[in-house]
Write an enzyme that holds these catalytic residues in place. Structure first.
Site, PDB file in Angstrom:
ATOM      1  N   LYS A  68      19.188 -18.725  12.323  1.00  0.00           N
ATOM      2  CA  LYS A  68      20.275 -18.849  11.347  1.00  0.00           C
ATOM      3  C   LYS A  68      20.766 -17.498  10.818  1.00  0.00           C
ATOM      4  O   LYS A  68      21.938 -17.352  10.481  1.00  0.00           O
ATOM      5  CB  LYS A  68      19.848 -19.744  10.185  1.00  0.00           C
ATOM      6  N   ASP A 104      24.427 -26.649   5.028  1.00  0.00           N
ATOM      7  CA  ASP A 104      23.186 -27.174   4.456  1.00  0.00           C
ATOM      8  C   ASP A 104      23.356 -27.542   2.984  1.00  0.00           C
ATOM      9  O   ASP A 104      22.890 -28.593   2.534  1.00  0.00           O
ATOM     10  CB  ASP A 104      22.056 -26.160   4.605  1.00  0.00           C
ATOM     11  N   GLY A 132      14.264 -19.811   3.188  1.00  0.00           N
ATOM     12  CA  GLY A 132      15.682 -19.964   3.461  1.00  0.00           C
ATOM     13  C   GLY A 132      16.254 -21.284   2.990  1.00  0.00           C
ATOM     14  O   GLY A 132      17.354 -21.333   2.427  1.00  0.00           O
ATOM     15  N   TYR A 228      11.818 -34.193   7.034  1.00  0.00           N
ATOM     16  CA  TYR A 228      12.286 -35.508   7.481  1.00  0.00           C
ATOM     17  C   TYR A 228      11.387 -36.144   8.527  1.00  0.00           C
ATOM     18  O   TYR A 228      11.620 -37.296   8.917  1.00  0.00           O
ATOM     19  CB  TYR A 228      13.733 -35.416   7.994  1.00  0.00           C
ATOM     20  N   GLY A 249      14.308 -36.271   3.815  1.00  0.00           N
ATOM     21  CA  GLY A 249      15.200 -35.259   4.351  1.00  0.00           C
ATOM     22  C   GLY A 249      16.188 -35.738   5.390  1.00  0.00           C
ATOM     23  O   GLY A 249      17.094 -34.997   5.762  1.00  0.00           O
TER      24      GLY A 249
END
Length: 288
Positions: A68, A104, A132, A228, A249
């Site tokens: 990312k 996000d 992050g 998740y 999630g």
């Protein structure tokens, strides 16, 4: 990326991602002739891969860990969310020019409001972790008008930069260790508890662990675990035992993916189709 592959996701490793399942379901549901594939790209090859996105027939890609930040120097422009977060999770090709976005925060807030039923404005939040994903969460909550934040991390010094981000917005922020008495006190006073650590993640080093026990979680809080997989993490089980509301999630994952879809295609994403496909993928993973 070949000419006939319009979309995808890169990471390293990438085999665990369910993004191809729900993104392809969205494309197929709207009869869009495009493929969405997963690409495992070694960190040494990120620059070359991003350069290949400039070719014709490529709409763009999603970006997941650990790329990312690494993709950013190879882009022509980035949006405000990505610049502030210091990370890009969506790249779009516009005639050979590459623009980077970070969806996000949008996905986090949409899931919080629509799936969790909580409006963060004026609330008190406890953020578990300072990496992050925590930065993206703090950024989103600040934009949404959160009143107070406590950031808990094993390394308190790392949490301090997030606290400073809050104080710059005139939001009261405190940093504490991710264990001990102060954590319990912060949880007891929180309206929203967000787990941004990997604790409880399947196949992770601490998959049976939870940052908070049931006795530390107030029944009036919403506990939001960004993990998740599994859908029912140890933290969410503890929250249910405490009588608290819970949110996993998977909603954030789908909503951030839907935002990416809308950037690429410039049309509304079929969120219900994407959610159904994501849930089906998770159920398959559980049964294996």
């Amino acid at each position: 990326m070949t000419m006939n592959t319009a979309l995808g996701i890169i990471g390293y490793p990438i085999g665990h991602s369910i993004s191809p399942r729900f993104q392809q379901a969205a494309l197929d549901g709207l009869s869009i002739n495009a493929d969405y594939r997963a690409y495992e790209v070694h960190p040494d090859g990120v620059g070359d891969f991003v350069a290949s996105l400039r070719g014709p027939g490529v709409l763009g890609i999603n970006v997941t860990v650990p790329h990312k930040e690494a993709v950013m120097p190879f882009l022509d422009e980035i949006d405000d969310w990505a610049a502030e977060a210091g990370a890009v999770n969506t790249i779009v090709n516009r005639g050979g020019r590459l623009a980077g976005y970070n969806t996000d925060g949008y996905g986090f807030l949409r899931a919080l409001r629509e799936s969790g039923g909580l409006e963060p404005a004026g609330k008190r939040g406890l953020i578990l972790g300072a990496g992050g994903s925590a930065r993206g969460v703090v950024q989103a909550l600040l934009r949404a008008g959160i009143a107070e934040l406590v950031i808990a991390n094993r390394t308190v010094a790392r949490a301090q930069s997030l606290a400073e981000l809050a104080t710059e917005r005139n939001v009261v922020a405190e940093t504490i260790p991710l264990e001990g008495g102060p954590l319990g006190d912060a949880a007891a006073a929180a309206d929203l508890i967000v787990n941004c650590t990997s604790l409880g993640m399947r196949h992770g080093p601490d998959e049976s662990a939870t940052p908070l026990g049931a006795r530390q979680i107030p029944a009036a809080a919403l506990v939001y675990d960004l993990v998740y997989n599994p859908m029912q993490t140890p933290l969410l089980r503890a929250a249910e035992q405490a009588g608290a509301s819970t949110l996993g999630g998977i909603s954030m994952l789908v909503y951030q993916g839907a935002a990416s879809f809308e950037i690429w295609l410039e049309r509304p994403a079929p969120v219900a189709v994407m959610m159904d496909a994501a849930m089906a993928a998770m159920q398959e993973a559980i049964s294996q």
